[in-house]
Design an enzyme around this catalytic site. Sequence first.
Site, PDB file in Angstrom:
ATOM      1  N   ARG A 220       5.471  -1.563   5.611  1.00 19.03           N
ATOM      2  CA  ARG A 220       6.528  -1.605   5.565  1.00 19.03           C
ATOM      3  C   ARG A 220       7.243  -2.330   7.240  1.00 19.03           C
ATOM      4  NH1 ARG A 220       5.369  -0.633   1.153  1.00 19.03           N
ATOM      5  NH2 ARG A 220       6.082   1.619   0.161  1.00 19.03           N
ATOM      6  N   HIS A 268       6.834  -9.135  -0.621  1.00 17.94           N
ATOM      7  CA  HIS A 268       6.093  -7.512  -1.105  1.00 17.94           C
ATOM      8  C   HIS A 268       5.387  -7.583  -2.241  1.00 17.94           C
ATOM      9  CE1 HIS A 268       7.611  -2.734  -0.174  1.00 17.94           C
ATOM     10  NE2 HIS A 268       6.215  -3.104  -0.970  1.00 17.94           N
TER      11      HIS A 268
HETATM   12  P1  NDP Z   1      -2.572   7.026   2.929  1.00 19.78           P
HETATM   13  O1  NDP Z   1      -1.350   8.276   2.867  1.00 19.78           O
HETATM   14  O2  NDP Z   1      -3.709   7.604   2.383  1.00 19.78           O
HETATM   15  O3  NDP Z   1      -3.665   6.597   4.274  1.00 19.78           O
HETATM   16  C1  NDP Z   1      -2.514   6.498   5.765  1.00 19.78           C
HETATM   17  C2  NDP Z   1      -3.343   6.564   6.895  1.00 19.78           C
HETATM   18  O4  NDP Z   1      -2.494   6.464   7.665  1.00 19.78           O
HETATM   19  C3  NDP Z   1      -4.017   7.603   7.096  1.00 19.78           C
HETATM   20  O5  NDP Z   1      -5.243   7.461   7.342  1.00 19.78           O
HETATM   21  C4  NDP Z   1      -3.364   8.431   8.087  1.00 19.78           C
HETATM   22  O6  NDP Z   1      -4.476   8.710   8.931  1.00 19.78           O
HETATM   23  C5  NDP Z   1      -2.619   7.038   8.664  1.00 19.78           C
HETATM   24  N1  NDP Z   1      -1.261   7.714   9.757  1.00 19.78           N
HETATM   25  C6  NDP Z   1      -0.394   8.135   9.310  1.00 19.78           C
HETATM   26  N2  NDP Z   1       0.342   8.848  10.114  1.00 19.78           N
HETATM   27  C7  NDP Z   1      -0.411   7.720  11.257  1.00 19.78           C
HETATM   28  C8  NDP Z   1       0.586   7.552  12.526  1.00 19.78           C
HETATM   29  N3  NDP Z   1       1.635   8.201  13.136  1.00 19.78           N
HETATM   30  N4  NDP Z   1      -0.774   7.031  13.427  1.00 19.78           N
HETATM   31  C9  NDP Z   1      -1.840   7.087  13.012  1.00 19.78           C
HETATM   32  N5  NDP Z   1      -2.515   5.977  12.065  1.00 19.78           N
HETATM   33  C10 NDP Z   1      -1.858   7.401  11.013  1.00 19.78           C
HETATM   34  O7  NDP Z   1      -1.290   5.717   1.925  1.00 19.78           O
HETATM   35  P2  NDP Z   1      -2.314   4.641   1.434  1.00 19.78           P
HETATM   36  O8  NDP Z   1      -3.361   4.176   2.167  1.00 19.78           O
HETATM   37  O9  NDP Z   1      -2.410   4.685  -0.148  1.00 19.78           O
HETATM   38  O10 NDP Z   1      -0.732   3.414   1.238  1.00 19.78           O
HETATM   39  C11 NDP Z   1      -0.806   2.756   3.061  1.00 19.78           C
HETATM   40  C12 NDP Z   1       0.790   1.821   3.138  1.00 19.78           C
HETATM   41  O11 NDP Z   1       0.584   0.980   2.533  1.00 19.78           O
HETATM   42  C13 NDP Z   1       1.587   2.604   1.813  1.00 19.78           C
HETATM   43  O12 NDP Z   1       2.684   3.979   2.601  1.00 19.78           O
HETATM   44  C14 NDP Z   1       2.576   2.176   1.688  1.00 19.78           C
HETATM   45  O13 NDP Z   1       3.776   1.748   2.516  1.00 19.78           O
HETATM   46  C15 NDP Z   1       1.798   0.346   1.521  1.00 19.78           C
HETATM   47  N6  NDP Z   1       1.123  -0.483   0.341  1.00 19.78           N
HETATM   48  C16 NDP Z   1       2.238  -1.466   0.747  1.00 19.78           C
HETATM   49  C17 NDP Z   1       2.071  -2.700  -1.128  1.00 19.78           C
HETATM   50  C18 NDP Z   1       2.788  -3.904  -0.786  1.00 19.78           C
HETATM   51  O14 NDP Z   1       2.343  -4.574  -2.029  1.00 19.78           O
HETATM   52  N7  NDP Z   1       2.882  -4.673   0.634  1.00 19.78           N
HETATM   53  C19 NDP Z   1       1.431  -1.860  -2.008  1.00 19.78           C
HETATM   54  C20 NDP Z   1       1.090   0.104  -1.456  1.00 19.78           C
HETATM   55  C21 NDP Z   1       0.893   0.244  -0.755  1.00 19.78           C
HETATM   56  P3  NDP Z   1      -4.887   9.894   8.664  1.00 19.78           P
HETATM   57  O15 NDP Z   1      -6.425   9.526   7.601  1.00 19.78           O
HETATM   58  O16 NDP Z   1      -5.482  10.447   9.867  1.00 19.78           O
HETATM   59  O17 NDP Z   1      -3.934  11.132   7.479  1.00 19.78           O
HETATM   60  C1  OXD Z   2       3.819   0.489  -2.518  1.00 18.21           C
HETATM   61  C2  OXD Z   2       4.484  -0.915  -2.816  1.00 18.21           C
HETATM   62  O1  OXD Z   2       3.971   1.713  -1.693  1.00 18.21           O
HETATM   63  O2  OXD Z   2       4.244  -1.147  -3.889  1.00 18.21           O
HETATM   64  O3  OXD Z   2       3.235   0.685  -3.794  1.00 18.21           O
HETATM   65  O4  OXD Z   2       4.756  -0.913  -1.672  1.00 18.21           O
END
Ligand code: NDP
Ligand code: OXD
Length: 305
Positions: A220, A268
Amino acid sequence: MLLTSDFVKSRYEALRSRAPGLHVITDIEGASDPDVTALFAFKLPAGIAPRLPNLRLAASVGAGADGILSAPDLPPHVKVTRAVEPGLGFSMAQFVSLQILRHFRSLPAMERQHAAGEWKRMAVLDASQLTVGIMGLGSIGSVVADALLALGFRVIAWTRTSARKARVPVFVGESQKDDFLAQSNYLVCLLPFTAETKGTLDHASLRKLPKDSFVVNVARGGIVVEDDLLALVDEGHLAGAALDVFASEPLPASSPFWHHERILVTPHVAAQPTVGPVVEQFLENLQRLAQGQPLLNQVDRSVGY
Ligand code: NDP
Ligand code: OXD
């Protein structure tokens, strides 16, 4: 009854054909209905939730639930879920690998040479000498990590807790963030957007990256302080960046990121949940909600992901 938003029309169509008995409303702005129990949206504007007195589930059509959680008036009892499906990880792994390889294998320079009709060989570097640091090793980050390992890079990751099993060295929490950054020649941001991650990649953090590092943000826009990133690219500390997400989307025409020689802007499009599995997950959760069972992929509202 069910309320959806305007993310992608195909999701409403899939819902309607998969569950013809469901009453689907698509006019989120105009909605006001005591029968609405669930909504399926990417963004939830302020002012909608208070008009839905029986709302119990707000499901994100995307992997990130920040667009729902940011609604200031979403009552605390409403459950929030997000999309998790294997296709997302694969699409993201393709996109992140594409951006890293484009830089690592000097594709823009080769394209310039091609246009100029110039035959000039360049050194092929050893990927194992470079480290890719992945911020966020969740359902998507872990697939990206595997793909980059398979391409020969050294891969490390940064997470909030130490709970996850991983094939790569994991740095945990604020206390290990600087060590993690100091080793990351390629930094890939795959964190959720939360109160903690907002602005976490500011000037001080980005400065910790080794000189000539390259940043890929596919999470994001608000996680990175955009002016700080730009300044570090312009002053030559960072080699460049590939940015798929922005604090303001669509990226305004006035943004200095557009046309920047060392920054690639994409709109995006890194990954998108496949419609079928996401709709199935939503329907399954409607059933679970009705039966009082735990929901699939429920977000912990206290931490924001
Ligand atoms: P998950 O919730 O499965 O994983 C999130 C990860 O981030 C976890 O490993 C978590 O740690 C870590 N995390 C969260 N907060 C912190 C913090 N404060 N400090 C350090 N690490 C942290 O998310 P996803 O993998 O499913 O998705 C990640 C993001 O990708 C989505 O939220 C979205 O914003 C983005 N996205 C973007 C897309 C695009 O087209 N650009 C498409 C799809 C997703 P822990 O393992 O300890 O819980
Ligand atoms: C998602 C994205 O969060 O498209 O799936 O960014």
